[in-house]
Design a protein around this motif. Structure first.
Motif, PDB file in Angstrom:
ATOM      1  N   SER A  20       0.803  -1.225   0.000  1.00 33.25           N
ATOM      2  CA  SER A  20       0.000   0.000   0.000  1.00 33.25           C
ATOM      3  C   SER A  20       0.831   1.267   0.000  1.00 33.25           C
ATOM      4  N   TRP A  77      -4.124  -5.582  -2.492  1.00 32.71           N
ATOM      5  CA  TRP A  77      -3.301  -4.854  -1.522  1.00 32.71           C
ATOM      6  C   TRP A  77      -2.772  -3.539  -2.059  1.00 32.71           C
ATOM      7  N   HIS A  82      -4.134   1.207   2.425  1.00 32.41           N
ATOM      8  CA  HIS A  82      -4.917  -0.015   2.664  1.00 32.41           C
ATOM      9  C   HIS A  82      -4.865  -0.325   4.163  1.00 32.41           C
ATOM     10  N   CYS A  87      -3.490  -5.688   4.913  1.00 36.51           N
ATOM     11  CA  CYS A  87      -2.487  -5.474   3.857  1.00 36.51           C
ATOM     12  C   CYS A  87      -1.319  -6.439   4.056  1.00 36.51           C
TER      13      CYS A  87
END
Length: 237
Positions: A20, A77, A82, A87
């Motif tokens: 992320s 992801w 996220h 994640c």
């Protein structure tokens, strides 16, 4: 190896990276990793990460569990910010790390590790390939990071083998471990910190001392070559 691929591998050289945190607002990503943006769209980044995973250069993980992620998992992801609980992070495999190291001409004699011991409060370990390099690192790290070292806790040891990174093991390394505190927690006025290290020097002497510390930092920090097509930090999509 193009710049975007180099960017992904370089970012994970010493620690895993949340999926992320490689996409999102360019300014935020540049600030997070302190380097120019990779200039990929999210779709291009998905293709790149999927290709690296299928090629065996990266794996996904959470804690000790590592696995080859599917394209659908990476897609899930690969969302800025996220939720951390769901994640996953990506890590280099030894193969991926060595590909990066060959391209960047990594000089392990100028590399040093810097690790906090999560089991002992305020315990820091630095390590390098020779005793001399380890001592040089020990001398500059407290000044550069503004740390108060407890000298009675110093412990030097030889590591055979040495896990230089999570993916790279060298035959031998030399470690210096010590407990320390951040000086900002000890001084109300941060301008007093230089005098803590160099209080017996003139102002000109302090500047020269800090210049030497900066040279040591730059010597060890530049232990590999940057990508020749590394863009300006101002360029972004």
């Amino acid at each position: 190896m193009d710049y975007a691929e180099f960017w992904i591998l370089e970012t994970a050289v010493t620690a895993g990276v949340p999926f992320s945190r490689v996409v999102g607002p360019p300014a935020a990503i540049q600030a997070q990793w302190n380097k120019p943006y990779h200039n990929l769209t999210r779709s291009d980044m998905l293709n790149l990460l999927d290709g690296l995973a299928r090629n065996g250069d990266i794996v996904a993980g959470s804690g000790e569990t590592k696995f080859t992620p599917s394209r659908l998992q990476i897609d899930e992801w690969l969302v800025y910010d996220h939720p951390a609980k769901t994640c996953r992070w990506y890590y280099l495999t030894p193969q991926g790390g060595e590909r990066w190291a060959r391209f960047s001409k990594a000089n392990w004699d100028r590399y040093h590790s810097f690790e906090w011991d999560w089991h002992v409060e305020d315990l820091l370990e630095v390590a390098a390939t020779t005793p001399e390099a380890a001592e040089r690192v020990y001398r500059y790290v407290p000044v550069w990071n503004e740390l108060h070292v407890l000298p009675e806790t110093l412990n030097r040891s030889t590591l055979c083998p040495w896990a230089a990174t999570y993916w790279k093991t060298l035959p031998v390394g030399y470690s210096v471990r010590f407990r320390c505190d951040y000086l900002e927690e000890m001084f109300k006025d941060l301008d007093d910190i230089p005098a803590y290290f160099f209080g017996n020097l003139s102002e000109a002497g302090m500047r020269e001392a800090y210049t030497r510390v900066r040279r040591e930092f730059e010597y060890f920090h530049h232990w590999y070559l940057q990508h020749p097509e590394r863009p300006s930090a101002r360029r972004s999509v």
